[in-house]
Scaffold this active site. Structure first.
Site, PDB file in Angstrom:
ATOM      1  CB  CYS A  23      -0.916   0.004   1.222  1.00 36.93           C
ATOM      2  SG  CYS A  23      -2.290   1.167   1.077  1.00 36.93           S
ATOM      3  CG  ASP A  43      -3.705  -0.754  10.448  1.00 36.84           C
ATOM      4  OD1 ASP A  43      -2.620  -1.144  10.926  1.00 36.84           O
ATOM      5  OD2 ASP A  43      -3.791   0.223   9.679  1.00 36.84           O
TER       6      ASP A  43
END
Length: 224
Positions: A7, A138
């Site tokens: 990412c 996360d």
């Protein structure tokens, strides 16, 4: 075998590099506060995104667009214009909004919901996002943070060892080439997401670290 998302990619060369290295997804950040925001020189966001998504399609790698608390109309316009493979919601979107967004965009564009966790209760909260196609687990942002991800912090992976995920999911948060194998083996995650963990300079991916991360993630799956 664990799947890998890289990412925070910002340039076409790195998109191609990530694809050649064997990643499954490449992620583009549309949050202006992020050091990985794709717009750098004042060009229109839509044009910059189209350029990156076009290269991703040519390189045969799936694209993920990270957005924070988007408006449905804006998101519909985005998908009609550029058709990313994934829209990753990384704000404080409610389950109702996630469901609305899922109905508003084409079915072939997946909706992922990122959830910041620090303890078991956060994992329980993640289960309410039933409309999402996939969850991204996360680390919870540090106190006072001005953005919801990309801080390079891990969390206690042991809380995932007995977790029964309600959806397909990815593990994120402080992963690096040095710890991703251990993370996969401890959590049995079948997909992982990395951003700052493959950077030597904030916001700029390092080719060697990208390749090392993917190799370590694949190796962990093979040896689990």
């Amino acid at each position: 075998m664990a799947r890998v998302k890289i990412c925070g990619v910002r340039d076409e060369h790195m998109v191609r590099t990530v694809a050649r290295a064997g990643a499954d997804w490449v992620g583009f950040v549309l949050a202006p506060k992020s050091p990985r925001y794709i717009v750098r020189h004042g060009e229109p966001l839509s044009e910059r995104l189209i350029d990156l998504l076009t290269v991703a399609a040519e390189a045969d790698i799936r694209s993920a667009v990270l957005v924070v608390n988007p408006e449905i109309e804006w998101l519909q316009g985005l998908t009609n214009a550029v058709l990313p493979d994934v829209i990753q919601l990384h704000g404080n979107e409610t389950p109702a909004l996630v469901a609305e967004l899922r109905e508003a965009v084409p079915r072939h564009t997946e909706i992922w919901k990122a959830v910041g966790v620090a303890g078991p209760s956060d994992l329980e909260a993640a289960s309410v996002h039933t409309a999402a196609d996939r969850l991204l687990i996360d680390a919870r942002p540090p106190e006072g943070a001005d953005r919801t991800g990309g801080h390079g912090q891990t969390f206690d992976w042991s809380i995932l060892e007995t977790w029964h995920a309600p959806k397909p999911w990815l593990l994120a948060g402080g992963l690096t080439p040095d710890n991703v194998a251990d993370a996969i083996q401890r959590t049995q995650a079948d997909a992982v997401d990395v951003s700052s963990g493959v950077e030597c300079v904030q916001g700029e991916k390092d080719v060697g670290l990208v390749r090392a991360f993917i190799e370590a993630a694949r190796g962990a799956a093979a040896n689990a």
